[in-house]
Design a protein around this motif. Structure first.
Motif, PDB file in Angstrom:
ATOM      1  N   LEU A  70      -6.904  58.675  94.093  1.00 12.63           N
ATOM      2  CA  LEU A  70      -6.352  59.103  92.808  1.00 12.63           C
ATOM      3  C   LEU A  70      -6.515  57.992  91.786  1.00 12.63           C
ATOM      4  O   LEU A  70      -5.946  56.908  91.935  1.00 12.63           O
ATOM      5  CB  LEU A  70      -4.864  59.438  92.957  1.00 12.63           C
ATOM      6  CG  LEU A  70      -4.502  60.619  93.875  1.00 12.63           C
ATOM      7  CD1 LEU A  70      -2.979  60.754  93.994  1.00 12.63           C
ATOM      8  CD2 LEU A  70      -5.112  61.913  93.376  1.00 12.63           C
ATOM      9  N   ARG A  78      -4.488  54.617  92.163  1.00 12.80           N
ATOM     10  CA  ARG A  78      -3.094  54.696  92.612  1.00 12.80           C
ATOM     11  C   ARG A  78      -2.997  54.563  94.120  1.00 12.80           C
ATOM     12  O   ARG A  78      -2.132  53.874  94.636  1.00 12.80           O
ATOM     13  CB  ARG A  78      -2.460  56.017  92.159  1.00 12.80           C
ATOM     14  CG  ARG A  78      -2.354  56.140  90.663  1.00 12.80           C
ATOM     15  CD  ARG A  78      -0.933  56.152  90.158  1.00 12.80           C
ATOM     16  NE  ARG A  78      -0.035  55.257  90.805  1.00 12.80           N
ATOM     17  CZ  ARG A  78       1.275  55.416  90.863  1.00 12.80           C
ATOM     18  NH1 ARG A  78       1.825  56.476  90.326  1.00 12.80           N
ATOM     19  NH2 ARG A  78       2.046  54.536  91.439  1.00 12.80           N
ATOM     20  N   ALA A  79      -3.874  55.232  94.836  1.00 10.55           N
ATOM     21  CA  ALA A  79      -3.864  55.125  96.291  1.00 10.55           C
ATOM     22  C   ALA A  79      -5.182  55.629  96.821  1.00 10.55           C
ATOM     23  O   ALA A  79      -5.799  56.505  96.231  1.00 10.55           O
ATOM     24  CB  ALA A  79      -2.732  55.960  96.878  1.00 10.55           C
ATOM     25  N   ILE A  87      -2.919  49.993  96.784  1.00  4.83           N
ATOM     26  CA  ILE A  87      -1.966  50.803  96.045  1.00  4.83           C
ATOM     27  C   ILE A  87      -1.846  50.220  94.641  1.00  4.83           C
ATOM     28  O   ILE A  87      -1.740  49.001  94.478  1.00  4.83           O
ATOM     29  CB  ILE A  87      -0.603  50.919  96.777  1.00  4.83           C
ATOM     30  CG1 ILE A  87       0.247  52.016  96.125  1.00  4.83           C
ATOM     31  CG2 ILE A  87       0.168  49.603  96.802  1.00  4.83           C
ATOM     32  CD1 ILE A  87       1.131  52.728  97.107  1.00  4.83           C
TER      33      ILE A  87
ATOM     34  N   TYR B 283      -0.152  67.279  97.312  1.00  2.26           N
ATOM     35  CA  TYR B 283      -0.838  66.080  97.768  1.00  2.26           C
ATOM     36  C   TYR B 283      -0.303  64.869  97.000  1.00  2.26           C
ATOM     37  O   TYR B 283      -0.218  64.903  95.777  1.00  2.26           O
ATOM     38  CB  TYR B 283      -2.341  66.248  97.527  1.00  2.26           C
ATOM     39  CG  TYR B 283      -3.187  65.035  97.796  1.00  2.26           C
ATOM     40  CD1 TYR B 283      -3.260  64.482  99.075  1.00  2.26           C
ATOM     41  CD2 TYR B 283      -3.923  64.455  96.780  1.00  2.26           C
ATOM     42  CE1 TYR B 283      -4.041  63.380  99.324  1.00  2.26           C
ATOM     43  CE2 TYR B 283      -4.716  63.350  97.018  1.00  2.26           C
ATOM     44  CZ  TYR B 283      -4.771  62.812  98.295  1.00  2.26           C
ATOM     45  OH  TYR B 283      -5.555  61.717  98.519  1.00  2.26           O
ATOM     46  N   LEU B 287       3.102  59.722  94.134  1.00  3.93           N
ATOM     47  CA  LEU B 287       2.181  58.839  93.412  1.00  3.93           C
ATOM     48  C   LEU B 287       1.819  59.361  92.038  1.00  3.93           C
ATOM     49  O   LEU B 287       0.950  58.809  91.377  1.00  3.93           O
ATOM     50  CB  LEU B 287       0.895  58.656  94.224  1.00  3.93           C
ATOM     51  CG  LEU B 287       1.061  57.931  95.547  1.00  3.93           C
ATOM     52  CD1 LEU B 287      -0.233  57.983  96.341  1.00  3.93           C
ATOM     53  CD2 LEU B 287       1.473  56.483  95.319  1.00  3.93           C
TER      54      LEU B 287
END
Lengths: 314, 314
Positions: A70, A78-79, A87, B283, B287
């Motif tokens: 993402l 983001r991750a 992260i 999902y 985040l």
């Protein structure tokens, strides 16, 4: 003075690939490095890759990076499920400071979509969907003649559409995500299920005799050799691929799907099954032109190629 | 000389509704007629409605029409499941010839999206999805600050996303479409299934004692009165609504969902369940900002209001 040259880097789970395009879009330099663990090492590797590419061609004007996961609209990852310790990784800012230049960052499947759109199967299409069928499923969307990113930059996470809320667990924490069925790992899972009860003997033999060791490539290999049971698994797999493409068609009405990723290499094996089930599952199939299905033409370079286009493609 | 007035007509399964907006977007005239059967009668009715609205306000500059079903980019209604004898209905051309003016035509849920975008809950949003929860489910999409229509004009057929390929049959000919679960008729079906085995006594009583006669409104009525079994059905229903919204979020990453249609009127009943399951099914829910959920503010006028905007909204 501008050189017309654009560089792109693609961060994969195992390797980082970099390319430089000339002003006509030809790849004039290419280099790869293993992907290290941890954000600082990744910045080191990417900076080294960029410098090496610059040395090879005498510099470039723009630099883009594709990363899995993402990615926010301002270039923060983001991750990333497949990268360790990542992260809120400000990859664009950190690499930009290191190289003293602006760095564009986007999701790797969005980069692949940009590449196919500008230099591959999607040239001239205003409405298309890139689907990368690998270990999981990634997506990149073009609509109205521009890349769609959504409000956060997270559009195109098509692998996590839920196609059966009581389906098998997904590493993402949910159940029945599309990529549990229609990816390389999904193909392996369908085959392992079919191998229970002593079926699928030829496929199991290719996996060294252990049904639990069956992976997607064993099914492909047996199917290419004409094994009937393997072809049945391919047929069931094609239905799951079609199901997701149908859902995307109902939502987006694209003119084209470009299928990329590792599974696209043996795409001809699935194409018949995908087409058959697409017609079966689509809403109002006789009342509309069906989207074209094509396999990505830029192969493993698509992510890096598209990253090189990020500064100019919106 | 322009008047600033814009007229819109909405063709529903049972009635046609027409409105005229003034230059500030206020509804200054409104009229409705029953929807007749067959294309010629529909043109007669729409022409009469348009003339009556024109007489009421002294004329208007533009006219748009919203129709249910698959509408091509040049205003042909390819098919409408809820209208009799409609196939390849050139509603824009025929009505335009009759009235001697240009007529814009689009899908009714796309019109509702335009209305909420310009004058309702979606004002200022560049990325949002309109979801009409009625007998079925319709959808309209805004992305990148424009209406998304897809290559044929058929984008937004979100009710036919397949969420369970082995689910109950849908009138569209497929199985397990989202609207089999998350629409008014889906709510009724969930309740009838729950009513088997002598459960859901209060809901069945509201349906006159016949479990097969249970419809969505009986469940709503019992749930509003605090019936625990009815609330359980509402909870299960909210999970199905959430599932579709999650899939749309994974694909489109919108900032807002506007829920409209008949079920939106009692939307507060479902909102808690939708939110809870949305977080469960999305999902990477921790985040990302979650899209806002709102109920349509233009009510039953949304389709006609949005049709009146078609000439200026792209």
């Amino acid at each position: 003075m501008t050189t017309g040259r654009r560089a792109g880097l693609d961060v994969g789970g195992t390797k980082c690939l970099g390319v430089v395009l000339d002003e006509h879009g030809a790849v004039i330099a290419e280099h790869r490095e293993p992907t290290p663990k941890g954000p600082e090492s990744i910045i080191d590797t990417l900076a080294g890759l960029a410098r090496r590419l610059a040395d090879a061609v005498g510099g470039f004007d723009t630099l883009g990076v594709g990363v899995p996961g993402l990615v926010t609209r301002n270039g923060v990852l983001r991750a990333a499920p497949n990268l360790v310790d990542i992260i809120d990784f400000r990859v664009g800012q950190l690499l930009g400071e290191r190289l003293d230049m602006k760095v564009e960052v986007d999701n790797d499947a969005t980069c692949a979509a940009a590449a196919e759109w500008k230099a591959g199967e999607g040239v001239g299409e205003d409405e298309f969907v890139m689907v990368t069928l690998g270990t999981g499923i990634g997506g990149g969307l073009v609509s109205g003649g521009r890349l769609m990113r959504g409000v956060n930059g997270f559009a195109g996470e098509i692998g996590h559409m839920v196609v059966d809320p009581d389906g098998p667990p997904c590493p993402c924490g949910r159940r029945g995500c599309w990529e549990r069925y229609a990816s390389g790992s999904g193909l392996g899972r369908l085959a392992r299920e079919a191998a229970e009860g002593k079926r699928l003997g030829n496929v199991v033999a290719l996996a060294g005799g252990d049904p639990d060791a069956v992976r997607g490539e064993h099914v492909q290999q047996a199917a290419l050799a004409g094994d009937v049971e393997a072809l049945e698994v391919i047929h069931a797999f094609g239905r799951w691929v079609a199901l997701g493409l149908v859902n995307l068609t109902n939502v987006l009405d694209p003119g084209l799907f470009v299928l990329g990723g590792g599974l696209a290499g043996s795409g001809d094996l699935y194409l018949g099954a995908i087409r058959e089930h697409f017609t079966e599952l689509l809403y109002a199939p006789t009342l509309r032109p069906h989207p074209r299905l094509a396999f990505a033409s830029l192969g493993e370079r698509a992510g890096a190629y598209g990253a090189a286009l990020l500064a100019e493609v919106h």
